[in-house]
Design an enzyme around this catalytic site. Structure first.
Site, PDB file in Angstrom:
ATOM      1  N   ASP A  25       0.794  -1.227   0.000  1.00  7.99           N
ATOM      2  CA  ASP A  25       0.000   0.000   0.000  1.00  7.99           C
ATOM      3  C   ASP A  25       0.828   1.280   0.000  1.00  7.99           C
ATOM      4  O   ASP A  25       0.507   2.241   0.706  1.00  7.99           O
ATOM      5  CB  ASP A  25      -0.974   0.001   1.203  1.00  7.99           C
ATOM      6  CG  ASP A  25      -1.712  -1.304   1.313  1.00  7.99           C
ATOM      7  OD1 ASP A  25      -2.243  -1.749   0.288  1.00  7.99           O
ATOM      8  OD2 ASP A  25      -1.734  -1.896   2.407  1.00  7.99           O
ATOM      9  N   GLY A  27       1.342   2.989  -2.784  1.00  8.04           N
ATOM     10  CA  GLY A  27       0.963   3.793  -3.950  1.00  8.04           C
ATOM     11  C   GLY A  27       1.624   3.324  -5.238  1.00  8.04           C
ATOM     12  O   GLY A  27       1.942   4.133  -6.112  1.00  8.04           O
ATOM     13  N   HIS A  53      -5.551  -2.579  -6.178  1.00 12.00           N
ATOM     14  CA  HIS A  53      -5.257  -1.212  -6.596  1.00 12.00           C
ATOM     15  C   HIS A  53      -6.491  -0.603  -7.237  1.00 12.00           C
ATOM     16  O   HIS A  53      -7.246  -1.275  -7.932  1.00 12.00           O
ATOM     17  CB  HIS A  53      -4.037  -1.134  -7.522  1.00 12.00           C
ATOM     18  CG  HIS A  53      -3.989  -2.222  -8.544  1.00 12.00           C
ATOM     19  ND1 HIS A  53      -3.199  -3.331  -8.417  1.00 12.00           N
ATOM     20  CD2 HIS A  53      -4.667  -2.368  -9.689  1.00 12.00           C
ATOM     21  CE1 HIS A  53      -3.397  -4.123  -9.442  1.00 12.00           C
ATOM     22  NE2 HIS A  53      -4.275  -3.568 -10.239  1.00 12.00           N
ATOM     23  N   THR A 268       2.999 -12.675   3.856  1.00 14.73           N
ATOM     24  CA  THR A 268       2.191 -13.363   2.866  1.00 14.73           C
ATOM     25  C   THR A 268       2.981 -14.606   2.430  1.00 14.73           C
ATOM     26  O   THR A 268       4.029 -14.907   3.007  1.00 14.73           O
ATOM     27  CB  THR A 268       1.836 -12.424   1.691  1.00 14.73           C
ATOM     28  OG1 THR A 268       0.931 -13.105   0.828  1.00 14.73           O
ATOM     29  CG2 THR A 268       3.060 -11.975   0.897  1.00 14.73           C
ATOM     30  N   THR A 361      -9.729  -5.275   1.541  1.00 10.89           N
ATOM     31  CA  THR A 361     -10.510  -5.684   2.718  1.00 10.89           C
ATOM     32  C   THR A 361     -11.354  -4.560   3.317  1.00 10.89           C
ATOM     33  O   THR A 361     -12.232  -4.827   4.129  1.00 10.89           O
ATOM     34  CB  THR A 361      -9.546  -6.156   3.827  1.00 10.89           C
ATOM     35  OG1 THR A 361      -8.676  -5.045   4.121  1.00 10.89           O
ATOM     36  CG2 THR A 361      -8.715  -7.342   3.402  1.00 10.89           C
ATOM     37  N   PRO A 364      -9.283  -0.402   8.206  1.00  8.34           N
ATOM     38  CA  PRO A 364      -8.411   0.752   8.444  1.00  8.34           C
ATOM     39  C   PRO A 364      -6.966   0.248   8.506  1.00  8.34           C
ATOM     40  O   PRO A 364      -6.701  -0.786   9.120  1.00  8.34           O
ATOM     41  CB  PRO A 364      -8.838   1.275   9.821  1.00  8.34           C
ATOM     42  CG  PRO A 364     -10.143   0.636  10.134  1.00  8.34           C
ATOM     43  CD  PRO A 364     -10.204  -0.644   9.337  1.00  8.34           C
ATOM     44  N   LYS A 390       3.327   9.844  -1.442  1.00  5.74           N
ATOM     45  CA  LYS A 390       2.332  10.481  -0.566  1.00  5.74           C
ATOM     46  C   LYS A 390       2.942  11.535   0.374  1.00  5.74           C
ATOM     47  O   LYS A 390       2.452  11.734   1.499  1.00  5.74           O
ATOM     48  CB  LYS A 390       1.563   9.407   0.210  1.00  5.74           C
ATOM     49  CG  LYS A 390       0.833   8.443  -0.738  1.00  5.74           C
ATOM     50  CD  LYS A 390      -0.055   7.462  -0.035  1.00  5.74           C
ATOM     51  CE  LYS A 390      -1.465   7.950   0.134  1.00  5.74           C
ATOM     52  NZ  LYS A 390      -2.428   6.889   0.474  1.00  5.74           N
TER      53      LYS A 390
END
Ligand code: IMP
Length: 497
Positions: A25, A27, A53, A268, A361, A364, A390
């Site tokens: 996550d 970006g 994505h 994972t 999912t 948060p 970001k």
């Protein structure tokens, strides 16, 4: 203009990789989309439908999980490589969206004949939490059980969808060690899970035998028919074209979630490092001319369980993110600010500001400060070239904290051939979940910049407070920050050569 800039920036390379150096996550989507303009071929080599994505088609947003986002570009070849967990149901669904929303104007898809095949039983076992991953907080997309079958030598591959007898024989064998596990569960629970739309809304359930083998075979033969023109030897295709075509390797998940390099068990089941990614498309690591490692900055996030030394609000945050939804969070805390004295609340405000809610999912994402020991760790494998993403999110923060080392706060513990003692300082993140969970961050504080930076195009024009932090990261971690992303749009990107 942007495309010209990208082509100039990438002109020296044949094969590049974009991957995440954190827990996912960061970006990647924006950069895959940007670099797709330069590439002839976009290839995925790890993970499966656990990735997520958001893509924008004609002004509408869609969340894609499996197919490379380069498919949005109509002249590009997109490859699902051998290392990917291929779920034909998800591929079908995503292709249908593409067909409809683009009027059939999208790229060419190629699927590795030797990609690993996701079966309904993998998803069932993942959702039953029956694959030894209890407490990891998986995405429920079947990833763990599928890769377990691969290493247990009982897995199926995409090619098996084209050969009925082989599929049937391998599937029956594959089920042998699963039936005792499935039989140990209440049938009602199994039926309920199999009723989910991700599992064909109940078509695979059999009252007597639990799994309706015939139906699975039938459905997968239909998928085989559907994808037979796309299935080929993509490893060879990439090897044959690596000198003449421009290849973009699209990472999934993140380095810290690697089965090999992450802190088990909170990982994972594929290896999203540059090593796993190149192997997962049939190339060697040295075939990749440039690896761009993405680091969200100057904060970071984690989805699911596992140690997170710089998490704002510590355990309170991790429990909250495990139990609550985005809606519950936003209803309970509508007015939090990024300068809240309480770091738990500050974390919520940063999450809101950065839209940090899981694409797959909806959970948060746990939020924390940027962690240099983890950057140093990722650099060992993924290399020195860093993309900061970001950076605009913290624009209203008065104070930015950067973790430069940890103080070990656990019991005496053997780790990496040494004994760790309380009070020891670590500058490199350990890949051991006990040790990492006992690491207390040491921070250097920086002043915020308090202004919008989205329109800035040159590095020199960034606020001096941001440049000071970037240069600190470069020196402390011995990395090169080659791109700074200052907003979600393509043009909100600063290239440094
Ligand atoms: P799995 O990949 O579904 O088995 O999940 C294992 C762990 O990796 C869980 O903590 C997930 O939340 C995390 N994970 C898997 N894929 C992603 C991703 O794309 N972004 C962030 N976290 C992920």
């Amino acid at each position: 203009m942007e495309v010209k800039k990208i082509n100039t920036f990438l002109e020296k390379y044949n094969t590049i990789a974009v991957l995440c150096n954190q827990w996912g996550d960061t970006g990647k989507g924006k950069f895959i989309d940007l670099f797709s303009h330069w590439a002839d071929i976009v290839a995925r080599g790890t993970g499966g439908a656990n990735a997520g994505h958001t893509i924008n088609i004609a002004g509408k947003e869609f969340c894609f999980h499996l197919l490379p986002s380069g498919l949005l570009h109509k002249n590009k070849i997109n490859i699902v490589g051998n290392g990917v967990a291929f779920d034909p149901r998800v591929a079908k669904e995503e292709l249908e969206i593409l067909k409809k929303e683009t009027n059939n104007e999208f790229g060419k898809l190629m699927i590795a004949y030797n990609a690993k095949l996701m079966l309904p039983t993998h998803i069932l076992l993942d959702r039953l939490n029956a694959s030894g991953a209890k407490g990891v907080g998986t995405t429920g997309r079947g990833i763990g059980p599928m890769y377990q079958d691969h290493t247990a030598r009982t897995g199926l591959i995409v090619n098996d969808m084209l050969n009925k007898e082989t599929f049937e024989r391998k599937f029956i064998r594959n089920l042998e060690n699963k039936m005792p596990i499935l039989k140990s569960y209440d049938k009602k629970i199994i039926k309920e899970i199999l009723n989910h739309e991700h599992l064909g809304s109940g078509i695979y359930y059999d009252e007597e035998n639990i799994i309706n083998i015939k139906r699975v075979v039938e459905e997968y033969m239909k998928y085989g028919e559907m994808f037979k023109h796309q299935i080929s030897d993509t490893d060879k295709f990439l090897r044959d074209n690596k000198k003449t075509k421009k290849i973009l390797l699209e990472g999934a998940q993140g380095f810290l979630l690697s089965i090999d390099y992450g802190a088990q068990p909170f990982v994972t089941c594929s290896d999203p490092s540059i090593e796993g990614l190149s192997k997962g498309v049939g190339l060697k690591e040295e075939d990749v001319d440039k690896t761009f490692g993405l680091e969200k900055a100057f904060y970071m996030t984690r989805v699911g369980e596992g140690p997170f030394p710089t998490e704002m609000g510590g355990e309170k945050s991790s429990i909250w993110c495990r139990e609550k939804t985005k809606h519950e969070e936003q209803t309970k805390y509508p007015n939090v600010t990024v300068n809240d004295e309480d770091e738990f609340l500050q974390g919520i405000a940063i999450r809101k500001e950065g839209f940090e809610y899981g694409a797959t999912t909806g959970r948060p994402r746990r939020t924390g400060w940027l962690d240099l020991p983890l950057i140093r760790y990722a650099k060992i494998i993924n290399g020195k070239d860093i993309v900061l993403t970001k950076v605009d999110v913290l624009k209203d923060c008065n104070k930015i904290k950067i973790c430069y080392s940890y103080t070990y706060d656990g019991d005496e513990y053997f780790y990496g051939g040494k004994i760790l003692k309380k009070g020891d300082i670590l500058t490199l993140a350990p890949n051991d979940q006990y040790v990492l969970s006992k690491c207390k961050p040491n921070y250097k504080e920086f002043k915020g910049w308090n202004k919008d930076i989205r329109n800035i195009k040159e590095y020199e024009n960034l606020p001096k407070e941001i440049k000071e932090i970037i240069e600190y990261i470069e020196i402390e971690c011995d990395v090169n920050v080659v791109i700074v992303s200052v907003g979600p749009k393509r043009e909100d990107t600063i290239y440094r050569s």
